[in-house]
Design a protein around this motif. Structure first.
Motif, mmCIF file in Angstrom:
data_model
loop_
_atom_site.group_PDB
_atom_site.id
_atom_site.type_symbol
_atom_site.label_atom_id
_atom_site.label_comp_id
_atom_site.label_asym_id
_atom_site.label_seq_id
_atom_site.Cartn_x
_atom_site.Cartn_y
_atom_site.Cartn_z
ATOM 1 N N ASN A 276 0.829 -1.213 0.000
ATOM 2 C CA ASN A 276 0.000 0.000 0.000
ATOM 3 C C ASN A 276 0.861 1.260 0.000
ATOM 4 N N ILE A 277 1.918 1.259 0.801
ATOM 5 C CA ILE A 277 2.803 2.425 0.871
ATOM 6 C C ILE A 277 3.539 2.621 -0.449
ATOM 7 N N VAL A 278 4.073 1.540 -1.007
ATOM 8 C CA VAL A 278 4.773 1.629 -2.290
ATOM 9 C C VAL A 278 3.826 2.137 -3.368
ATOM 10 N N ALA A 279 2.601 1.621 -3.382
ATOM 11 C CA ALA A 279 1.621 2.042 -4.392
ATOM 12 C C ALA A 279 1.292 3.517 -4.271
ATOM 13 N N ASN A 280 1.099 4.003 -3.057
ATOM 14 C CA ASN A 280 0.759 5.410 -2.858
ATOM 15 C C ASN A 280 1.863 6.332 -3.369
ATOM 16 N N VAL A 281 3.125 5.991 -3.064
ATOM 17 C CA VAL A 281 4.244 6.819 -3.517
ATOM 18 C C VAL A 281 4.359 6.775 -5.042
ATOM 19 N N CYS A 282 4.337 5.573 -5.593
ATOM 20 C CA CYS A 282 4.522 5.433 -7.041
ATOM 21 C C CYS A 282 3.379 6.088 -7.824
ATOM 22 N N ASN A 283 2.173 5.906 -7.349
ATOM 23 C CA ASN A 283 1.026 6.523 -8.037
ATOM 24 C C ASN A 283 1.114 8.046 -8.009
ATOM 25 N N SER A 284 1.677 8.583 -6.951
ATOM 26 C CA SER A 284 1.796 10.038 -6.836
ATOM 27 C C SER A 284 2.743 10.623 -7.880
ATOM 28 N N TYR A 285 3.709 9.837 -8.333
ATOM 29 C CA TYR A 285 4.739 10.366 -9.231
ATOM 30 C C TYR A 285 4.762 9.674 -10.591
ATOM 31 N N GLY A 286 3.735 8.887 -10.864
ATOM 32 C CA GLY A 286 3.598 8.315 -12.191
ATOM 33 C C GLY A 286 4.463 7.106 -12.472
ATOM 34 N N ALA A 287 4.885 6.407 -11.448
ATOM 35 C CA ALA A 287 5.706 5.206 -11.635
ATOM 36 C C ALA A 287 4.869 3.944 -11.446
ATOM 37 N N LYS A 288 5.365 2.876 -11.964
ATOM 38 C CA LYS A 288 4.790 1.567 -11.698
ATOM 39 C C LYS A 288 5.704 0.829 -10.726
ATOM 40 N N TYR A 289 5.240 -0.299 -10.225
ATOM 41 C CA TYR A 289 6.035 -0.992 -9.201
ATOM 42 C C TYR A 289 5.715 -2.480 -9.186
#
Length: 396
Positions: A276-289
């Motif tokens: 959830n934390i990784v998704a929130n950060v990546c979604n904020s800056y347009g990255a996938k994970y």
């Protein structure tokens, strides 16, 4: 019986020191313990035990039958593997293998297990039931216990005992811990997928390195704000890989780490919490994970009754002043926990620190050394606990 055990160990002490020094000088990495296993098997055979080699790949078991033909078995587990560390001690018997060292005390553990087998073989007519000595490979990579269990070493085992060196306790003393002794240890891989671009125009790219740094920071901050501080979690990123050149925005970064926890309920929630934390950060800056979470070994949870047995055995042998009840668990890991999924057990800490030194080097240090008087303490404690276990069982 305690006096008899102590007398036997006193007579064996020079031989036990020879055994420990031989093992220390000839360390072998996880899964490669061929010479160590052959040496262990030879000592067990010469003491009259029934020996099986090649168990759990490079493991060894030795069985000693007491007078009572009970199908139940008391197991005693010690580990044999060394670490990929260059030894920097001044010992005459320092490692002869370049880049490999017994820096975690497994040479001591193996010696204590062999010593207990040698002692109990001399009092087998008074022992009671069967004792199975498990000499395990590959503890340092948390695989050996699974290999041994797969090969059936826990068949009919009703209880299991273990020992681990502890440099912060002085030699001659032991540490007892009720409940959680060590943490669960899980492996974590996070892959951040961005978009490459020119280093002079980061706004036209998705910088995977910068986003990875935000992920690391967010995870560390979130532990203190969203995890119960009474149920500790330690997340450490130990390796970062990414980037192609100094002037190119990285499009991919791999993070590798370890996650430690004590409580099964917390451990169960951690994979989703991290994602959830990784998704929130990546979604904020347009990255996938991608998040890959692999459960390793569970926490060692010492059985209350068997811990009492170890404590009473040590106190009778050495008096209560030399027995410490440890107030805190370690966030280190031990695959002794794998055996506890099949039978109750307890592991005690064996003090190996020197009384006359200002600094005792920690485990996994290239100058780690032990006070060899700890061998006698460990062998007497373990052998007497095994004897008492069967006396208690036969009185039920």
């Amino acid at each position: 019986m305690l006096t008899q055990i102590k007398d036997i160990v006193s007579n064996l002490a020079p031989r036990l020191i020879e055994i420990r020094r031989h093992i220390h000088a000839h360390p072998e990495l996880s899964g490669q313990e061929y010479q160590t296993a052959a040496f262990v098997a030879g000592v067990l055979s010469s003491s009259g035990l029934h020996v099986e080699e090649g168990v759990g790949k490079t493991g060894v078991i030795g069985e000693l039958q007491g007078t009572h033909l009970d199908p139940k078995v008391l197991a005693i587990r010690t580990d044999m593997d060394a670490l990929p560390i260059q030894e920097h001690s001044s010992l005459e018997f320092a490692s002869r293998i370049d880049g490999v060292m017994h820096a975690c005390g497994h040479d001591l553990h193996t010696t204590v297990g062999l010593g207990a087998a040698m002692v109990l073989s001399q009092i087998a007519d008074q022992l009671g039931g069967k004792v199975r000595f498990i000499f395990q490979p590959a503890e340092e990579i948390a695989q050996g216990a699974n290999w041994m269990v797969k090969d059936g070493v826990m068949k009919n085992v009703s209880a299991i005992l273990g020992v681990h060196a502890f440099p912060s306790i002085l030699a001659g003393s032991v540490g007892i811990r009720y409940g959680a002794l060590t943490a669960a240890a899980d492996d974590l891989e996070i892959i951040i997928l961005g978009e490459s671009g020119h280093g002079a125009r980061p706004h036209q790219a998705v910088d995977a390195i910068w986003i990875a740094s935000q992920v690391i920071t967010a995870l560390q901050q979130a532990i203190s704000r969203t995890q119960n501080p009474l149920r500790p979690v330690v997340l450490s990123i130990g390796k970062i890989s990414g980037g192609r050149a100094p002037n190119i925005i990285a499009d991919q970064v791999q993070l590798l780490g370890t996650v430690r926890s004590l409580h099964p309920e917390t451990r169960k929630e951690l994979p989703q919490w991290i994602e959830n934390i990784v998704a929130n950060v990546c979604n904020s800056y347009g990255a996938k994970y991608q998040v890959n979470y692999r459960q390793g070994v569970p926490s060692v949870q010492n059985d209350y009754a068997l811990t009492q047995l170890l404590q009473s055995s040590a106190e009778e042998a050495w008096n209560s002043e030399r027995v410490q009840v440890l107030p805190e668990p370690s966030l280190g890991a031990e695959d002794f926990s794998v055996y506890l999924e099949h039978a109750p057990g307890s592991m005690f800490r064996l003090g190996v620190g020197y009384k006359d030194r200002m600094i005792n080097h920690p485990l996994h240090h290239p100058q780690f050394e032990i006070d060899e008087s700890a061998i006698t303490t460990g062998v007497v404690t373990l052998a007497y606990a095994a004897y008492k276990y069967w006396q208690n069982q036969l009185q039920k």
